[in-house]
Enzyme design. Structure first.
Site, PDB file in Angstrom:
ATOM      1  N   GLY A  20      -8.703   5.580 -14.701  1.00  0.00           N
ATOM      2  CA  GLY A  20      -7.898   5.640 -13.480  1.00  0.00           C
ATOM      3  C   GLY A  20      -8.280   4.502 -12.562  1.00  0.00           C
ATOM      4  O   GLY A  20      -8.771   3.457 -13.008  1.00  0.00           O
ATOM      5  N   PHE A  21      -8.101   4.719 -11.262  1.00  0.00           N
ATOM      6  CA  PHE A  21      -8.376   3.654 -10.297  1.00  0.00           C
ATOM      7  C   PHE A  21      -9.823   3.189 -10.373  1.00  0.00           C
ATOM      8  O   PHE A  21     -10.111   2.002 -10.327  1.00  0.00           O
ATOM      9  CB  PHE A  21      -8.072   4.148  -8.881  1.00  0.00           C
ATOM     10  CG  PHE A  21      -6.610   4.132  -8.564  1.00  0.00           C
ATOM     11  CD1 PHE A  21      -5.979   2.955  -8.220  1.00  0.00           C
ATOM     12  CD2 PHE A  21      -5.870   5.297  -8.610  1.00  0.00           C
ATOM     13  CE1 PHE A  21      -4.630   2.934  -7.931  1.00  0.00           C
ATOM     14  CE2 PHE A  21      -4.523   5.296  -8.322  1.00  0.00           C
ATOM     15  CZ  PHE A  21      -3.891   4.101  -7.979  1.00  0.00           C
TER      16      PHE A  21
ATOM     17  N   GLU B  93       5.884  13.151   0.975  1.00  0.00           N
ATOM     18  CA  GLU B  93       6.675  12.208   0.184  1.00  0.00           C
ATOM     19  C   GLU B  93       7.590  12.956  -0.785  1.00  0.00           C
ATOM     20  O   GLU B  93       8.754  12.592  -0.979  1.00  0.00           O
ATOM     21  CB  GLU B  93       5.748  11.238  -0.559  1.00  0.00           C
ATOM     22  CG  GLU B  93       4.986  10.369   0.422  1.00  0.00           C
ATOM     23  CD  GLU B  93       4.133   9.261  -0.197  1.00  0.00           C
ATOM     24  OE1 GLU B  93       3.837   8.308   0.518  1.00  0.00           O
ATOM     25  OE2 GLU B  93       3.774   9.365  -1.382  1.00  0.00           O
TER      26      GLU B  93
END
Ligand SMILES: Cc1cc2nc3c(=O)[nH]c(=O)nc-3n(C[C@H](O)[C@H](O)[C@H](O)COP(=O)(O)OP(=O)(O)OC[C@H]3O[C@@H](n4cnc5c(N)ncnc54)[C@H](O)[C@@H]3O)c2cc1C
Length: 427
Positions: A14-15, A171
């Site tokens: 991942g990040f 969002e």
């Protein structure tokens, strides 16, 4: 790979994990990156996959493609199931894997806080299958509603409950409302828009608590104008697949509940469960990001527990990225016998979009909302997406949707195991 150099195993692409692997490209080590997926996923745009704006391929990229030029790198598609800390060995779905140094970047998962009805019938939003399940459920509910003669059941099909007023909930709710009002309303000309509802339920008294109150209020106001019913003090107690029950006793008939109200560190495998954990199951680390008592083991990102100004670090991408650099540097320092670096978080600010032309953002003391914040949001997300192809395709997709009020990914294509509702797989 030489086979003679120290082996740094990184779990999670991942990040954090991906940045750690890159940061070790010139180090005198062999890097083995293990992930149960063969791709790096840009989670901040998952809600756009869930709301038919983007396809999964546009926000993910194969790990091998990203790191193919790195000579000291090897990738393994495996699930890590346990760690033998004294023997410095990982248990994985493809057999044991020895390490000299270990960087755990296993991220987080949806936290349903023990609400089993919601876990069973609702949808989390953490990975690609989650997003596709939501997309299929939303689109299928519209089809079912068109075939439903009972008005009450039709309204339940067309009621979408999003739980959690953080960035993901905001969002998701904004994008869902736009999908319905700007796109699906034209696909279903016989649809009575008054039958559709998007609710955003927040247990607290404001949205986006990580941002200044003014921006949270602006987001709530904008959502109302996009026909999202924002409710505060609304704690969800249960969901049986047809009705959402609030703690107040109120019942909302709805077939779709999207849970954006909590995350926790990913489940730790056998061997790690004995380590000290902080809130949300995160593994306690020293400021050097090492696990106490195991200097060869580093934990970074969502899975790590470290405080900053008396508070746990947020489970956000910048923390994982910044920690990746320190963990990689500290592996080098250990090898060279140098003193280790301490992690200090630099908060780059935060952003959330509410839909077309609308976002809120703060960086340091600067707070912006509306069109300017939306453009900042677009640019930052495009820059952060990995791969030129993805950037280009997403930009074109956004431009098309913006000018033509479209969402291209509106096919209902569930895999066999996704059929039915939620995670039940009931046909
Ligand atoms: C919907 C959504 C929206 C978000 N929006 C934002 C945003 O706008 N801004 C922001 O800063 N942050 C956002 N975040 C949070 C951000 O994505 C995380 O903080 C960040 O991804 C953490 O990075 P990480 O490296 O710790 O873990 P991740 O990026 O989650 O990576 C973990 C990796 O580990 C792998 N893995 C886990 N367990 C195992 C195992 N046992 N075996 C093998 N592999 C394993 C996983 O497959 C995954 O690839 C969002 C998160 C979500 C879910």
């Amino acid at each position: 790979m030489t086979g003679k150099r120290p082996v740094v195993v990184i779990v999670g692409a991942g990040f954090g994990g991906l940045r750690a692997a890159r940061a070790l490209r010139a180090a005198p080590v062999d890097v083995v990156l293990v992930d149960r997926h063969n791709y790096h996923l840009f989670q901040p745009l998952l809600y756009q996959v869930a709301t038919a704006g983007l396809e999964p391929e546009q926000i993910a990229r194969p790990i091998r493609a990203i790191l193919r030029r790195q000579r000291n790198f090897e990738y393994r598609l495996s699930e890590v199931t346990g760690v033998n800390l004294p023997k410095r060995r990982l248990e994985t779905s493809s057999g044991p894997l020895a390490y000299d140094y270990l960087i755990l970047a296993i991220g987080g998962e949806t936290n349903f806080f023990g609400l089993t009805g919601i876990e069973r019938h609702g949808f989390g939003l953490k990975d690609v299958p989650d997003a596709l399940r939501i997309r299929h459920a939303v689109l299928r509910n519209f089809e079912e509603a068109m075939l439903e003669s009972d008005a009450q059941r039709r309204r339940a099909y067309l009621t979408f409950v999003v739980v959690g007023g953080g960035p993901t909930g905001v969002e998701m709710a904004g994008s869902l409302a736009e999908l319905i009002r700007l796109v699906l309303a034209r696909d279903y000309p016989r649809l009575n828009l008054n039958d559709t509802r998007v609710l955003l339920l927040e247990a607290g008294d404001r949205l986006l608590t990580a941002m200044p109150a003014r921006l949270g209020a602006a987001a709530a106001d904008k959502l109302w104008r996009k026909h999202v019913e924002v409710r505060f003090g609304a704690s969800v107690a249960d969901f049986d697949g047809e009705q959402v029950r609030l703690q107040s006793g109120e019942v909302v008939p709805a077939w779709t509940l999207i849970w954006a109200a909590g995350v926790q560190a990913a489940a730790v495998g056998v061997g790690l469960d004995k380590l000290q954990t902080g809130r949300l199951r995160r593994i306690v680390v020293e400021p050097t990001l090492q696990v106490p008592g195991h200097p060869e083991v580093f934990v970074i990102g969502d899975a790590a527990y470290l405080e900053h100004n008396g508070q746990p670090l947020p489970m956000m991408a910048p923390v994982a990225i910044q920690q990746a650099r320190i963990a990689a540097a500290n592996v080098g320092h250990l090898l060279a016998g140098r003193p280790l670096a301490l992690f200090r978080y630099r908060d780059p600010g935060s952003l959330a979009t509410i839909g077309r032309n609308a976002a809120v953002a703060y960086v340091g003391r600067i707070q912006v909302k509306g069109f300017v914040a939306w453009v900042v949001w677009l640019v930052i997300h495009l820059i952060q997406l990995i791969g030129f192809r993805n950037k280009l395709v997403v930009l074109l997709s956004w431009a098309w949707d913006y000018f033509f009020y479209d969402r291209g990914a509106r096919l209902i294509t569930p895999r066999q195991e996704e059929r039915g509702r939620g995670k039940e797989g009931v046909a």
